[in-house]
Motif scaffolding. Structure first.
Motif, PDB file in Angstrom:
ATOM      1  N   GLU A   2     -32.489 107.030-106.894  1.00 16.86           N
ATOM      2  CA  GLU A   2     -33.219 105.880-106.379  1.00 16.86           C
ATOM      3  C   GLU A   2     -34.593 106.314-105.862  1.00 16.86           C
ATOM      4  OE1 GLU A   2     -32.066 102.628-106.206  1.00 16.86           O
ATOM      5  OE2 GLU A   2     -30.292 103.269-107.302  1.00 16.86           O
ATOM      6  N   ASP A   3     -35.591 105.451-106.057  1.00 19.04           N
ATOM      7  CA  ASP A   3     -36.930 105.732-105.532  1.00 19.04           C
ATOM      8  C   ASP A   3     -37.043 105.353-104.059  1.00 19.04           C
ATOM      9  OD1 ASP A   3     -37.756 106.643-107.996  1.00 19.04           O
ATOM     10  OD2 ASP A   3     -38.520 104.689-108.618  1.00 19.04           O
ATOM     11  N   LEU A   4     -36.156 104.441-103.609  1.00 28.10           N
ATOM     12  CA  LEU A   4     -36.185 103.964-102.233  1.00 28.10           C
ATOM     13  C   LEU A   4     -34.881 104.312-101.531  1.00 28.10           C
ATOM     14  CD1 LEU A   4     -37.661 100.386-102.783  1.00 28.10           C
ATOM     15  CD2 LEU A   4     -38.889 102.424-102.027  1.00 28.10           C
ATOM     16  N   LEU A   5     -34.974 104.544-100.232  1.00 28.86           N
ATOM     17  CA  LEU A   5     -33.802 104.856 -99.405  1.00 28.86           C
ATOM     18  C   LEU A   5     -33.677 103.790 -98.320  1.00 28.86           C
ATOM     19  CD1 LEU A   5     -34.510 108.650 -98.942  1.00 28.86           C
ATOM     20  CD2 LEU A   5     -32.886 107.615-100.531  1.00 28.86           C
ATOM     21  N   LYS A   6     -32.461 103.237 -98.174  1.00 30.72           N
ATOM     22  CA  LYS A   6     -32.241 102.223 -97.147  1.00 30.72           C
ATOM     23  C   LYS A   6     -32.141 102.897 -95.784  1.00 30.72           C
ATOM     24  CE  LYS A   6     -28.339  99.912 -97.101  1.00 30.72           C
ATOM     25  NZ  LYS A   6     -27.273  98.900 -97.256  1.00 30.72           N
ATOM     26  N   GLU A  93     -28.181 121.888 -96.199  1.00 29.36           N
ATOM     27  CA  GLU A  93     -27.203 122.196 -97.234  1.00 29.36           C
ATOM     28  C   GLU A  93     -25.970 121.308 -97.048  1.00 29.36           C
ATOM     29  OE1 GLU A  93     -24.624 125.986 -98.889  1.00 29.36           O
ATOM     30  OE2 GLU A  93     -26.125 126.323 -97.353  1.00 29.36           O
ATOM     31  N   ASP A  94     -25.430 120.818 -98.137  1.00 31.73           N
ATOM     32  CA  ASP A  94     -24.260 119.931 -98.149  1.00 31.73           C
ATOM     33  C   ASP A  94     -24.522 118.579 -97.499  1.00 31.73           C
ATOM     34  OD1 ASP A  94     -22.713 121.767 -99.547  1.00 31.73           O
ATOM     35  OD2 ASP A  94     -21.955 122.713 -97.717  1.00 31.73           O
ATOM     36  N   GLU A  95     -25.772 118.158 -97.416  1.00 32.42           N
ATOM     37  CA  GLU A  95     -26.121 116.807 -96.991  1.00 32.42           C
ATOM     38  C   GLU A  95     -26.725 116.086 -98.190  1.00 32.42           C
ATOM     39  OE1 GLU A  95     -27.199 116.904 -92.262  1.00 32.42           O
ATOM     40  OE2 GLU A  95     -28.841 117.155 -93.652  1.00 32.42           O
ATOM     41  N   TYR A  96     -26.404 114.788 -98.296  1.00 30.61           N
ATOM     42  CA  TYR A  96     -26.858 114.006 -99.446  1.00 30.61           C
ATOM     43  C   TYR A  96     -27.247 112.615 -98.987  1.00 30.61           C
ATOM     44  CZ  TYR A  96     -24.122 117.736-101.488  1.00 30.61           C
ATOM     45  OH  TYR A  96     -23.623 118.973-101.795  1.00 30.61           O
ATOM     46  N   TYR A  97     -28.158 112.004 -99.715  1.00 35.64           N
ATOM     47  CA  TYR A  97     -28.459 110.602 -99.477  1.00 35.64           C
ATOM     48  C   TYR A  97     -27.337 109.781-100.086  1.00 35.64           C
ATOM     49  CZ  TYR A  97     -33.201 111.861 -98.112  1.00 35.64           C
ATOM     50  OH  TYR A  97     -34.286 112.385 -97.470  1.00 35.64           O
ATOM     51  N   ILE A  98     -26.870 108.783 -99.359  1.00 34.88           N
ATOM     52  CA  ILE A  98     -25.805 107.917 -99.853  1.00 34.88           C
ATOM     53  C   ILE A  98     -26.205 107.295-101.183  1.00 34.88           C
ATOM     54  CG2 ILE A  98     -24.548 105.765 -99.407  1.00 34.88           C
ATOM     55  CD1 ILE A  98     -24.479 106.594 -96.432  1.00 34.88           C
ATOM     56  N   ALA A  99     -27.469 106.931-101.320  1.00 31.40           N
ATOM     57  CA  ALA A  99     -27.949 106.327-102.570  1.00 31.40           C
ATOM     58  C   ALA A  99     -27.716 107.243-103.768  1.00 31.40           C
ATOM     59  CB  ALA A  99     -29.436 105.990-102.452  1.00 31.40           C
ATOM     60  N   ASP A 100     -27.717 108.552-103.545  1.00 30.25           N
ATOM     61  CA  ASP A 100     -27.491 109.504-104.638  1.00 30.25           C
ATOM     62  C   ASP A 100     -26.005 109.672-104.962  1.00 30.25           C
ATOM     63  OD1 ASP A 100     -30.218 109.918-104.771  1.00 30.25           O
ATOM     64  OD2 ASP A 100     -30.159 111.750-103.570  1.00 30.25           O
ATOM     65  N   GLY A 115     -12.390 109.211-111.223  1.00 33.20           N
ATOM     66  CA  GLY A 115     -12.907 107.879-110.946  1.00 33.20           C
ATOM     67  C   GLY A 115     -14.391 107.894-110.665  1.00 33.20           C
ATOM     68  N   THR A 116     -14.855 106.837-109.967  1.00 38.01           N
ATOM     69  CA  THR A 116     -16.265 106.664-109.635  1.00 38.01           C
ATOM     70  C   THR A 116     -16.404 106.399-108.142  1.00 38.01           C
ATOM     71  OG1 THR A 116     -16.659 105.702-111.820  1.00 38.01           O
ATOM     72  CG2 THR A 116     -18.341 105.311-110.150  1.00 38.01           C
ATOM     73  N   LEU A 117     -17.339 107.088-107.505  1.00 38.81           N
ATOM     74  CA  LEU A 117     -17.593 106.869-106.083  1.00 38.81           C
ATOM     75  C   LEU A 117     -18.321 105.533-105.926  1.00 38.81           C
ATOM     76  CD1 LEU A 117     -18.504 109.521-103.538  1.00 38.81           C
ATOM     77  CD2 LEU A 117     -19.544 107.297-103.388  1.00 38.81           C
ATOM     78  N   THR A 118     -17.717 104.589-105.195  1.00 39.90           N
ATOM     79  CA  THR A 118     -18.280 103.244-105.073  1.00 39.90           C
ATOM     80  C   THR A 118     -18.877 102.937-103.708  1.00 39.90           C
ATOM     81  OG1 THR A 118     -16.118 102.333-104.479  1.00 39.90           O
ATOM     82  CG2 THR A 118     -16.746 102.283-106.831  1.00 39.90           C
ATOM     83  N   ASP A 119     -18.478 103.709-102.679  1.00 39.49           N
ATOM     84  CA  ASP A 119     -18.983 103.419-101.333  1.00 39.49           C
ATOM     85  C   ASP A 119     -18.801 104.644-100.446  1.00 39.49           C
ATOM     86  OD1 ASP A 119     -20.116 101.973 -99.251  1.00 39.49           O
ATOM     87  OD2 ASP A 119     -18.356 100.724 -98.891  1.00 39.49           O
ATOM     88  N   VAL A 120     -19.565 104.690 -99.362  1.00 43.79           N
ATOM     89  CA  VAL A 120     -19.428 105.732 -98.347  1.00 43.79           C
ATOM     90  C   VAL A 120     -19.237 105.037 -97.009  1.00 43.79           C
ATOM     91  CG1 VAL A 120     -20.532 107.673 -97.174  1.00 43.79           C
ATOM     92  CG2 VAL A 120     -20.860 107.357 -99.646  1.00 43.79           C
ATOM     93  N   MET A 121     -18.120 105.344 -96.356  1.00 43.28           N
ATOM     94  CA  MET A 121     -17.848 104.786 -95.031  1.00 43.28           C
ATOM     95  C   MET A 121     -18.216 105.837 -93.995  1.00 43.28           C
ATOM     96  SD  MET A 121     -14.130 103.112 -96.025  1.00 43.28           S
ATOM     97  CE  MET A 121     -13.549 103.223 -94.371  1.00 43.28           C
ATOM     98  N   GLU A 122     -19.064 105.448 -93.048  1.00 46.21           N
ATOM     99  CA  GLU A 122     -19.460 106.363 -91.983  1.00 46.21           C
ATOM    100  C   GLU A 122     -18.559 106.107 -90.781  1.00 46.21           C
ATOM    101  OE1 GLU A 122     -23.925 106.899 -91.832  1.00 46.21           O
ATOM    102  OE2 GLU A 122     -23.775 105.135 -93.112  1.00 46.21           O
ATOM    103  N   ASP A 152     -22.859 117.712-107.428  1.00 48.48           N
ATOM    104  CA  ASP A 152     -24.004 118.031-108.278  1.00 48.48           C
ATOM    105  C   ASP A 152     -24.792 116.746-108.504  1.00 48.48           C
ATOM    106  OD1 ASP A 152     -25.819 118.665-110.323  1.00 48.48           O
ATOM    107  OD2 ASP A 152     -24.464 120.154-111.180  1.00 48.48           O
ATOM    108  N   VAL A 153     -25.828 116.556-107.685  1.00 43.21           N
ATOM    109  CA  VAL A 153     -26.628 115.338-107.750  1.00 43.21           C
ATOM    110  C   VAL A 153     -27.345 115.241-109.093  1.00 43.21           C
ATOM    111  CG1 VAL A 153     -28.550 114.083-106.693  1.00 43.21           C
ATOM    112  CG2 VAL A 153     -26.870 115.217-105.242  1.00 43.21           C
ATOM    113  N   GLU A 154     -27.823 116.367-109.607  1.00 39.26           N
ATOM    114  CA  GLU A 154     -28.542 116.357-110.878  1.00 39.26           C
ATOM    115  C   GLU A 154     -27.660 115.883-112.029  1.00 39.26           C
ATOM    116  OE1 GLU A 154     -31.850 116.834-111.147  1.00 39.26           O
ATOM    117  OE2 GLU A 154     -31.816 117.049-108.965  1.00 39.26           O
ATOM    118  N   LYS A 155     -26.403 116.348-112.058  1.00 32.94           N
ATOM    119  CA  LYS A 155     -25.471 115.964-113.128  1.00 32.94           C
ATOM    120  C   LYS A 155     -24.693 114.697-112.792  1.00 32.94           C
ATOM    121  CE  LYS A 155     -24.770 120.604-114.954  1.00 32.94           C
ATOM    122  NZ  LYS A 155     -23.809 121.703-115.152  1.00 32.94           N
TER     123      LYS A 155
END
Length: 167
Positions: A2-6, A93-100, A115-122, A152-155
């Motif tokens: 994503e180009d934008l981050l919430k 290290e080991d931190e990611y944007y939820i959008a990614d 499966g597919t990751l559909t949501d992140v609950m904080e 692997d965000v790139e893949k």
């Protein structure tokens, strides 16, 4: 990617002078560092310069330049606030944007599809990843080292270890 981050969602107005209460979807301490946010109006992203930042309980109170009346901002309740990716914080290290993470393919450690990751609950202690398997069921995975082996965000692939009791 994503180009934008919430960074937050306007929950309601605060007072009559155009301030808003924002539920932060990033570290609340990040807001004083921001010069502006992009307001999703539903039709476009409107740039709003931040004039003042305050904190109230778990919310951030924002005052935008040029918005001095409750009537100028009230229509934007429940609207999201965004920033360009390049304005985002540097990640450890080991931190990611939820959008990614959203939409990422999830595979087991043997490489088989899960499966597919559909949501992140904080949750506070650790995040919980919501994964939808091939049958449409949701599986909740704790975002801990014992369960999440690799991201692997790139893949666009997350490798997991299914701990006993998860399914």
């Amino acid at each position: 990617m994503e180009d934008l981050l919430k960074v937050g969602v306007i929950t309601t107005t605060h007072g009559v002078r155009g301030e808003v209460k924002v539920y932060p979807t990033t570290d609340p301490e990040r807001f004083p560092e921001l010069d502006y946010v992009l307001l999703d109006t539903g039709r476009e992203k409107r740039k709003l310069e931040i004039e003042k930042v305050r904190f109230f309980k778990n919310l951030v109170i924002l005052k935008f330049k040029g918005i001095d009346n409750i009537n100028d901002i009230e229509m934007y309740k429940q609207r999201e606030l965004w920033i360009p990716r390049e304005e985002g914080q540097d990640l450890e290290e080991d931190e990611y944007y939820i959008a990614d993470l959203i939409g990422m393919k999830v595979v087991l450690e043997d490489g088989s599809s899960f499966g597919t990751l559909t949501d992140v609950m904080e949750t506070g202690a650790n995040d919980v990843y919501v994964v939808e398997n091939g049958e449409g069921e949701e599986i909740l995975l704790p975002a801990i080292r014992e369960c999440i082996l690799d991201v692997d965000v790139e893949k666009n692939v997350m490798t997991i270890h299914l701990m006993k009791g998860l399914i």
